[in-house]
Design a protein around this motif. Sequence first.
Motif, short mmCIF file in Angstrom:
data_model
loop_
_atom_site.label_atom_id
_atom_site.label_comp_id
_atom_site.label_asym_id
_atom_site.label_seq_id
_atom_site.Cartn_x
_atom_site.Cartn_y
_atom_site.Cartn_z
N THR A 48 0.72 -1.83 0.30
CA THR A 48 -0.04 0.02 -0.10
C THR A 48 0.74 1.53 0.26
N ASN A 49 -0.08 2.04 -0.03
CA ASN A 49 1.08 3.16 -0.53
C ASN A 49 0.40 4.85 0.37
N ILE A 50 1.03 5.87 0.88
CA ILE A 50 0.14 7.22 0.80
C ILE A 50 0.79 8.52 0.36
N CYS A 51 -0.11 9.41 -0.39
CA CYS A 51 0.46 10.37 -0.23
C CYS A 51 0.97 11.55 1.08
N PRO A 52 1.76 12.46 0.46
CA PRO A 52 2.15 13.46 1.59
C PRO A 52 1.23 13.92 3.20
N SER A 57 -4.15 6.32 -1.52
CA SER A 57 -4.20 4.81 -0.92
C SER A 57 -4.23 4.49 -2.13
N PHE A 58 -3.54 3.29 -2.19
CA PHE A 58 -4.26 2.04 -3.13
C PHE A 58 -3.52 0.48 -2.35
N TYR A 59 -4.01 -0.37 -2.31
CA TYR A 59 -4.25 -1.44 -1.59
C TYR A 59 -4.06 -2.80 -2.72
N VAL A 60 -2.59 -2.55 -2.49
CA VAL A 60 -3.04 -4.57 -2.86
C VAL A 60 -4.18 -5.60 -2.90
N ASP A 61 -4.66 -6.57 -3.73
CA ASP A 61 -6.28 -6.61 -3.18
C ASP A 61 -5.67 -7.85 -2.08
N SER A 62 -4.33 -8.43 -2.52
CA SER A 62 -5.60 -9.32 -1.20
C SER A 62 -5.05 -8.68 0.17
N VAL A 63 -4.69 -7.47 0.39
CA VAL A 63 -5.35 -6.81 1.94
C VAL A 63 -6.77 -5.84 2.23
N LYS A 64 -6.94 -6.17 0.38
CA LYS A 64 -7.78 -4.75 0.89
C LYS A 64 -9.44 -5.31 1.75
N GLY A 65 -9.48 -4.16 2.77
CA GLY A 65 -10.47 -4.31 3.51
C GLY A 65 -9.94 -4.95 4.95
N ARG A 66 -8.44 -5.91 4.85
CA ARG A 66 -7.65 -5.97 6.23
C ARG A 66 -7.29 -4.86 6.72
N PHE A 67 -6.26 -4.68 5.59
CA PHE A 67 -4.87 -3.52 6.42
C PHE A 67 -5.70 -2.14 5.62
N THR A 68 -4.53 -1.35 6.54
CA THR A 68 -4.93 -0.10 6.84
C THR A 68 -3.73 0.97 6.75
N ILE A 69 -3.25 1.78 6.55
CA ILE A 69 -1.74 2.52 5.95
C ILE A 69 -2.53 4.59 6.85
N SER A 70 -1.94 4.92 7.68
CA SER A 70 -1.73 5.99 7.50
C SER A 70 -0.45 7.00 8.00
N ARG A 71 -0.60 8.06 8.41
CA ARG A 71 0.66 8.56 8.91
C ARG A 71 0.00 9.59 9.54
N ASP A 72 1.56 9.80 10.44
CA ASP A 72 1.57 11.04 11.55
C ASP A 72 2.56 11.83 11.11
N ASN A 73 2.36 13.60 10.42
CA ASN A 73 3.42 13.89 10.33
C ASN A 73 3.80 14.39 11.04
N ALA A 74 3.39 14.75 12.14
CA ALA A 74 3.81 15.77 13.28
C ALA A 74 4.91 14.88 14.00
N LYS A 75 4.69 13.80 13.50
CA LYS A 75 5.78 12.61 14.88
C LYS A 75 6.19 11.65 13.29
N ASN A 76 7.07 11.91 12.48
CA ASN A 76 7.55 11.91 11.07
C ASN A 76 7.57 10.29 11.11
N THR A 77 6.15 9.58 11.10
CA THR A 77 5.90 8.09 11.46
C THR A 77 4.30 7.76 10.72
N LEU A 78 5.00 6.67 9.44
CA LEU A 78 4.15 5.83 8.83
C LEU A 78 3.42 4.86 9.43
#
Length: 124
Positions: A48-52, A57-78
């Motif tokens: 999966t990916n995430i914009c700045p 975000s896009f997800y590979v089919d095998s993880v859709k509905g199960r995985f979630t990507i997120s980011r906290d730019n204030a903490k510089n953490t993905l």
Amino acid sequence: HVQLVESGGGLVQPGGSLTLSCAASGDMTSYSMAWFRQAPGKEREGVTNICPRGGGSFYVDSVKGRFTISRDNAKNTLYLQMNSLRPEDTAMYYCAAVLRGYCVTSLRSIAYNYWGQGTQVTVS
């Protein structure tokens, strides 16, 4: 030079959950980021990916509905929240980053030029 450090991997039973983190050494506000994984004997796979600023975000089919990507730019953490884990999710998980003037949505490893060292996820 950006450094990425993943954490949060481990051993989990099928159906369980894990949250992976990727800490960046500097300001990641302008970087597109992604999670990849590589199982033994297999090629590295974009998960999966995430914009700045988040989203896009896009997800590979095998993880859709199960995985979630997120980011906290204030903490510089993905992050990668992984639910309903399956044995086939077992792999080394890597975070990746790239700096462009636009959101990179590719799930091809060649699109990213900064990589962490990986964190192992085992579902068994």
